[in-house]
Design an enzyme around this catalytic site. Structure first.
Site: not given
Length: 428
Positions: A323-324
């Site tokens: 996601e990040h």
């Protein structure tokens, strides 16, 4: 927490097994959700109010289920001034970032004389699910509603579980221009947005995070309405060298771990001593962190440290598809430019992922559970659709028509062929 050495002969096997582990153990809620959806579909507002009494212990009516304009104003006024200022600051940056995503309509005439093109139009109505309790975040409102507003969506309907509504959430709704808020949560709220229920009119798409019941409802209702994604637990990968302050990197890893015991935080570094320092800093921070119980469980059960040459980090990041991802390095682009699969990338030593969660302007609604391999974060493209435009005159149709007839006949579709051939000079 797992530790991996890239130099180990069995690294790839162990790393793949780690990635394949299922995080969290959501209950099998699909059958229960199916019943809720069918009840709301067939019984409407009566079922919705009944579920609110049974599940949320509140007695609402068709008249009191909507949050009034006065309540929104009161909540905004109750929000501390510094939080209101931060909400306005964040909203302005989110609005500016997403305004740059607006695509242009296209129109041209090709060599055959056919007029072609496409045009973009916004959705008419969108529903935004905002969780309650500890997860009632004003940033959720901004990240979902502001892009819809920028896209030109006519109606934005927000649902959130009943009870005391967080003032900051109401302040964010006001800032985002959301005036339609319903005090209903869970799968029944998703059903109400999809099918309509009493005063709640149906929408075209539903966005926003939620628990296992909300996610199951969105999955089942896809096709009745559009949905943004099926969100999983939060994730972060931090690629860092030993020039970083270990405490900074520890804080970055904990920033996602605190969301959920099933969240995942992974450190990739080429220095074992630095990795040990980060682990120690995490242990110290967990002693005083208010969200330490969830963060500790996340780090213990799903965290990882990978000792590997930094040049290998882009391939490792792509395998994780997080996601990040942060590249806390000098000249981070030398590595980040090689990354293909990530929801959002944060570059340099003073660009923590938390900036993206709130005020950078980019969206924090991002693909999880390795979905970054095929999916992007929320944007105005989630709130608009493209329609193709085609126009022939007799001369251009004379060029396209015979080929249409040939292909239609080859596919065994005589009415298709007839539709073209009757317009040709030779008739049918």
């Amino acid at each position: 927490m797992r530790r991996f050495l890239f130099s180990d002969p069995d690294f790839q096997t162990a790393f793949k097994a780690f990635l394949d582990e299922r995080r969290g153990s959501p209950a099998d809620v699909d059958a229960a959700v199916a019943g809720v959806l069918e009840a709301v579909r067939t019984q409407g507002i009566e079922a919705l109010l009944d579920y609110s009494r049974r599940f949320d212990k509140v007695d609402l009516t068709a008249e009191t289920i909507r949050v009034t304009a006065e309540e929104i104003e009161a909540g905004a006024a109750e929000t501390p001034a510094d939080v209101r200022e931060a909400i306005a600051f964040a909203a302005a940056r989110i609005r500016a970032y997403h305004s740059r995503q607006r695509p242009a309509d296209q129109a041209w005439t090709d060599e055959a004389g056919v007029e072609l093109g496409w045009r973009w139009t916004p959705l008419e109505a969108v529903g935004v699910y905002v969780p309650g309790g500890r997860a009632a975040y004003p940033s959720t409102v901004l990240m979902n509603a502001v892009p819809a507003q920028v896209a030109g969506v006519d109606r934005i309907a927000m649902v959130t579980p009943p009870g005391k509504l967080q003032p900051a959430v109401l302040a964010a709704a006001k800032e985002a221009g959301v005036t339609e808020i319903w005090r209903v949560g869970g799968a029944q709220a998703v059903a109400a947005l999809a099918y309509g229920a009493g005063p709640i009119q149906p929408v075209d798409k539903i966005v926003g995070p939620g628990n296992a019941y909300v996610t199951a409802a969105k999955r089942r209702l896809y096709g009745v309405v559009g949905i943004d994604a099926l969100a999983g637990p939060s994730e972060i990968v931090v690629v860092a060298d030993n020039k970083n302050n270990p405490d900074w990197i520890a804080a970055d890893l904990l920033s996602q771990a605190e969301h959920d015991p099933a969240a995942q935080s992974i450190l990739i570094t080429d220095d074992e001593a630095f990795a040990a320092a980060v682990e120690q800093a995490i242990a110290e921070r967990l002693k005083t962190l208010a969200t330490g119980e969830d963060a500790a469980a996340s780090w213990r059960d799903h965290g990882a440290v990978i000792i590997a040459p930094l040049d290998e980090s882009p391939a490792l990041v792509d395998a994780i598809a997080p996601e990040h991802v942060e590249f806390a390095l000098d000249n981070p682009e030398r590595l980040s430019d090689r990354v293909r699969h990530a929801g959002a990338i944060f570059l340099g030593r003073v660009t923590p992922e938390a900036i993206g969660d709130y005020v950078a302007g980019s969206n924090h609604v991002l693909p999880t559970s390795r979905a970054a391999r095929f999916q992007s974060g929320l944007s105005i493209y989630d709130f608009i659709k493209r329609t193709s435009i085609v126009k022939c005159d007799p001369a251009s149709f004379a060029v396209l028509g015979p080929h249409t007839v040939a292909l239609a006949k080859a596919e065994g579709l005589p009415a298709h062929a007839l539709s073209a051939s009757v317009r040709l000079p030779s008739g049918d």
